[in-house]
Design a protein around this motif. Structure first.
Motif, PDB file in Angstrom:
ATOM      1  N   PHE A 187       0.858  -1.185   0.000  1.00 18.48           N
ATOM      2  CA  PHE A 187       0.000   0.000   0.000  1.00 18.48           C
ATOM      3  C   PHE A 187       0.890   1.229   0.000  1.00 18.48           C
ATOM      4  O   PHE A 187       1.799   1.351   0.818  1.00 18.48           O
ATOM      5  CB  PHE A 187      -0.911   0.041   1.237  1.00 18.48           C
ATOM      6  N   HIS A 188       0.612   2.124  -0.927  1.00 20.44           N
ATOM      7  CA  HIS A 188       1.277   3.426  -0.971  1.00 20.44           C
ATOM      8  C   HIS A 188       0.180   4.454  -1.181  1.00 20.44           C
ATOM      9  O   HIS A 188      -0.514   4.435  -2.202  1.00 20.44           O
ATOM     10  CB  HIS A 188       2.320   3.479  -2.086  1.00 20.44           C
ATOM     11  N   GLY A 189       0.005   5.343  -0.213  1.00 14.97           N
ATOM     12  CA  GLY A 189      -1.121   6.281  -0.211  1.00 14.97           C
ATOM     13  C   GLY A 189      -1.376   6.981  -1.525  1.00 14.97           C
ATOM     14  O   GLY A 189      -2.489   6.950  -2.041  1.00 14.97           O
ATOM     15  N   ARG A 190      -0.372   7.615  -2.080  1.00 14.65           N
ATOM     16  CA  ARG A 190      -0.585   8.377  -3.318  1.00 14.65           C
ATOM     17  C   ARG A 190      -1.016   7.493  -4.471  1.00 14.65           C
ATOM     18  O   ARG A 190      -1.776   7.902  -5.328  1.00 14.65           O
ATOM     19  CB  ARG A 190       0.672   9.141  -3.688  1.00 14.65           C
ATOM     20  N   ARG A 191      -0.532   6.282  -4.500  1.00 15.35           N
ATOM     21  CA  ARG A 191      -0.868   5.357  -5.588  1.00 15.35           C
ATOM     22  C   ARG A 191      -2.213   4.675  -5.361  1.00 15.35           C
ATOM     23  O   ARG A 191      -2.964   4.439  -6.305  1.00 15.35           O
ATOM     24  CB  ARG A 191       0.238   4.291  -5.687  1.00 15.35           C
ATOM     25  N   ASP A 192      -2.543   4.372  -4.109  1.00 18.77           N
ATOM     26  CA  ASP A 192      -3.637   3.442  -3.849  1.00 18.77           C
ATOM     27  C   ASP A 192      -4.947   4.019  -3.359  1.00 18.77           C
ATOM     28  O   ASP A 192      -5.940   3.309  -3.321  1.00 18.77           O
ATOM     29  CB  ASP A 192      -3.163   2.367  -2.866  1.00 18.77           C
ATOM     30  N   VAL A 193      -5.001   5.317  -2.985  1.00 17.36           N
ATOM     31  CA  VAL A 193      -6.282   5.840  -2.487  1.00 17.36           C
ATOM     32  C   VAL A 193      -7.378   5.721  -3.547  1.00 17.36           C
ATOM     33  O   VAL A 193      -8.537   5.511  -3.225  1.00 17.36           O
ATOM     34  CB  VAL A 193      -6.192   7.295  -1.965  1.00 17.36           C
ATOM     35  N   ARG A 194      -7.013   5.817  -4.807  1.00 16.84           N
ATOM     36  CA  ARG A 194      -8.003   5.634  -5.881  1.00 16.84           C
ATOM     37  C   ARG A 194      -8.041   4.191  -6.368  1.00 16.84           C
ATOM     38  O   ARG A 194      -9.077   3.639  -6.648  1.00 16.84           O
ATOM     39  CB  ARG A 194      -7.688   6.567  -7.039  1.00 16.84           C
ATOM     40  N   ARG A 195      -6.864   3.587  -6.478  1.00 14.70           N
ATOM     41  CA  ARG A 195      -6.765   2.245  -7.051  1.00 14.70           C
ATOM     42  C   ARG A 195      -7.495   1.205  -6.205  1.00 14.70           C
ATOM     43  O   ARG A 195      -8.039   0.237  -6.745  1.00 14.70           O
ATOM     44  CB  ARG A 195      -5.286   1.874  -7.197  1.00 14.70           C
ATOM     45  N   CYS A 196      -7.543   1.391  -4.899  1.00 12.71           N
ATOM     46  CA  CYS A 196      -8.190   0.406  -4.039  1.00 12.71           C
ATOM     47  C   CYS A 196      -9.710   0.522  -4.045  1.00 12.71           C
ATOM     48  O   CYS A 196     -10.406  -0.302  -3.449  1.00 12.71           O
ATOM     49  CB  CYS A 196      -7.642   0.507  -2.617  1.00 12.71           C
ATOM     50  N   GLY A 197     -10.240   1.523  -4.720  1.00 14.75           N
ATOM     51  CA  GLY A 197     -11.678   1.634  -4.946  1.00 14.75           C
ATOM     52  C   GLY A 197     -12.453   2.208  -3.772  1.00 14.75           C
ATOM     53  O   GLY A 197     -11.906   2.474  -2.701  1.00 14.75           O
ATOM     54  N   PRO A 198     -13.758   2.379  -3.990  1.00 12.32           N
ATOM     55  CA  PRO A 198     -14.603   3.006  -2.963  1.00 12.32           C
ATOM     56  C   PRO A 198     -14.751   2.162  -1.696  1.00 12.32           C
ATOM     57  O   PRO A 198     -15.061   2.694  -0.642  1.00 12.32           O
ATOM     58  CB  PRO A 198     -15.959   3.185  -3.666  1.00 12.32           C
ATOM     59  N   LEU A 199     -14.518   0.854  -1.786  1.00 12.52           N
ATOM     60  CA  LEU A 199     -14.597   0.015  -0.590  1.00 12.52           C
ATOM     61  C   LEU A 199     -13.299   0.010   0.209  1.00 12.52           C
ATOM     62  O   LEU A 199     -13.214  -0.599   1.264  1.00 12.52           O
ATOM     63  CB  LEU A 199     -14.977  -1.420  -0.971  1.00 12.52           C
ATOM     64  N   ARG A 200     -12.279   0.701  -0.347  1.00 10.81           N
ATOM     65  CA  ARG A 200     -10.978   0.850   0.316  1.00 10.81           C
ATOM     66  C   ARG A 200     -10.360  -0.500   0.667  1.00 10.81           C
ATOM     67  O   ARG A 200      -9.899  -0.721   1.786  1.00 10.81           O
ATOM     68  CB  ARG A 200     -11.113   1.725   1.554  1.00 10.81           C
ATOM     69  N   THR A 201     -10.381  -1.397  -0.305  1.00 11.07           N
ATOM     70  CA  THR A 201      -9.779  -2.710  -0.126  1.00 11.07           C
ATOM     71  C   THR A 201      -8.738  -2.946  -1.215  1.00 11.07           C
ATOM     72  O   THR A 201      -8.999  -2.705  -2.394  1.00 11.07           O
ATOM     73  CB  THR A 201     -10.847  -3.824  -0.182  1.00 11.07           C
ATOM     74  N   CYS A 202      -7.571  -3.409  -0.802  1.00 10.36           N
ATOM     75  CA  CYS A 202      -6.461  -3.657  -1.712  1.00 10.36           C
ATOM     76  C   CYS A 202      -6.085  -5.126  -1.592  1.00 10.36           C
ATOM     77  O   CYS A 202      -5.647  -5.563  -0.524  1.00 10.36           O
ATOM     78  CB  CYS A 202      -5.263  -2.796  -1.343  1.00 10.36           C
ATOM     79  N   PHE A 203      -6.276  -5.870  -2.653  1.00  6.47           N
ATOM     80  CA  PHE A 203      -5.988  -7.300  -2.637  1.00  6.47           C
ATOM     81  C   PHE A 203      -4.779  -7.599  -3.503  1.00  6.47           C
ATOM     82  O   PHE A 203      -4.662  -7.089  -4.624  1.00  6.47           O
ATOM     83  CB  PHE A 203      -7.176  -8.098  -3.181  1.00  6.47           C
ATOM     84  N   TRP A 204      -3.894  -8.445  -2.991  1.00  2.00           N
ATOM     85  CA  TRP A 204      -2.746  -8.939  -3.739  1.00  2.00           C
ATOM     86  C   TRP A 204      -2.829 -10.451  -3.804  1.00  2.00           C
ATOM     87  O   TRP A 204      -3.041 -11.110  -2.780  1.00  2.00           O
ATOM     88  CB  TRP A 204      -1.440  -8.530  -3.056  1.00  2.00           C
ATOM     89  N   LEU A 205      -2.704 -10.991  -4.983  1.00  3.59           N
ATOM     90  CA  LEU A 205      -2.678 -12.433  -5.207  1.00  3.59           C
ATOM     91  C   LEU A 205      -1.283 -12.773  -5.707  1.00  3.59           C
ATOM     92  O   LEU A 205      -0.852 -12.279  -6.749  1.00  3.59           O
ATOM     93  CB  LEU A 205      -3.732 -12.828  -6.248  1.00  3.59           C
ATOM     94  N   VAL A 206      -0.566 -13.588  -4.951  1.00  5.32           N
ATOM     95  CA  VAL A 206       0.809 -13.937  -5.310  1.00  5.32           C
ATOM     96  C   VAL A 206       0.797 -15.333  -5.912  1.00  5.32           C
ATOM     97  O   VAL A 206       0.335 -16.287  -5.283  1.00  5.32           O
ATOM     98  CB  VAL A 206       1.734 -13.882  -4.070  1.00  5.32           C
ATOM     99  N   ARG A 207       1.277 -15.418  -7.146  1.00  2.00           N
ATOM    100  CA  ARG A 207       1.324 -16.698  -7.860  1.00  2.00           C
ATOM    101  C   ARG A 207       2.753 -17.005  -8.295  1.00  2.00           C
ATOM    102  O   ARG A 207       3.640 -16.172  -8.152  1.00  2.00           O
ATOM    103  CB  ARG A 207       0.427 -16.636  -9.091  1.00  2.00           C
ATOM    104  N   GLU A 208       2.921 -18.162  -8.882  1.00  2.00           N
ATOM    105  CA  GLU A 208       4.238 -18.567  -9.350  1.00  2.00           C
ATOM    106  C   GLU A 208       4.787 -17.611 -10.407  1.00  2.00           C
ATOM    107  O   GLU A 208       5.997 -17.410 -10.491  1.00  2.00           O
ATOM    108  CB  GLU A 208       4.206 -19.989  -9.942  1.00  2.00           C
ATOM    109  N   ASP A 209       3.918 -17.005 -11.208  1.00  2.00           N
ATOM    110  CA  ASP A 209       4.378 -16.122 -12.294  1.00  2.00           C
ATOM    111  C   ASP A 209       4.390 -14.647 -11.925  1.00  2.00           C
ATOM    112  O   ASP A 209       4.762 -13.806 -12.734  1.00  2.00           O
ATOM    113  CB  ASP A 209       3.535 -16.337 -13.551  1.00  2.00           C
TER     114      ASP A 209
END
Length: 142
Positions: free
Chosen positions: A101-123
């Motif tokens: 999470f980086h405030g300037r980057r994510d306040v909009r990107r995380c959407g109106p529900l203010r949730t930031c999801f990361w899915l880590v895969r092999e690729d």
């Protein structure tokens, strides 16, 4: 003349505050954002994905994530959008550090529900704000 300068200074300060509140109003309210990192590996290996995170001066600790496990926490935005949560991921002998999470980057990107999801895969690492639409952000090797 002094009055004009005082008035001009107060006007510019007020305009700046209004502009900032319209531009990134979440930063003024100390909005809470939820961050979730999920082990999305598909090989069901017994090798865990290890994660260590920190947010500001706070060490959030680490965990070993088996396939499907997640690591979650919340942050509050700062006045200037400088809130930062950084994680280091370890998969076998590979390490990757990223800003969860980086405030300037994510306040909009995380959407109106203010949730930031990361899915880590092999690729690589995927981002979503709804757990439906995933976008690959970077790979393990770059």
């Amino acid at each position: 003349m002094r009055r004009i300068y005082s008035f001009l200074l107060m006007f510019l300060l007020a305009a700046f505050v209004i502009f900032m509140s319209m531009e990134e109003s979440e930063n003024f309210s100390g909005a809470k954002y939820d961050i979730r990192v999920v082990n999305g590996f598909t090989d069901n290996s017994s090798l865990a994905l290890v994660i260590w995170c920190s947010s500001g001066d706070e060490n959030l600790g680490g965990r070993a994530l088996q396939v499907g496990d997640d690591y979650s926490w919340s942050v509050e935005t700062s006045l200037w959008g400088t809130t930062l949560s950084r994680c280091t991921m370890k998969w076998d002998a590979i390490r990757k550090q990223f800003d969860a999470f980086h405030g300037r980057r994510d306040v909009r990107r995380c959407g109106p529900l203010r949730t930031c999801f990361w899915l880590v895969r092999e690729d690589g690492f995927y981002f979503s704000n709804d757990q439906v639409n995933w976008k690959k952000v970077f790979s393990w090797y770059v």
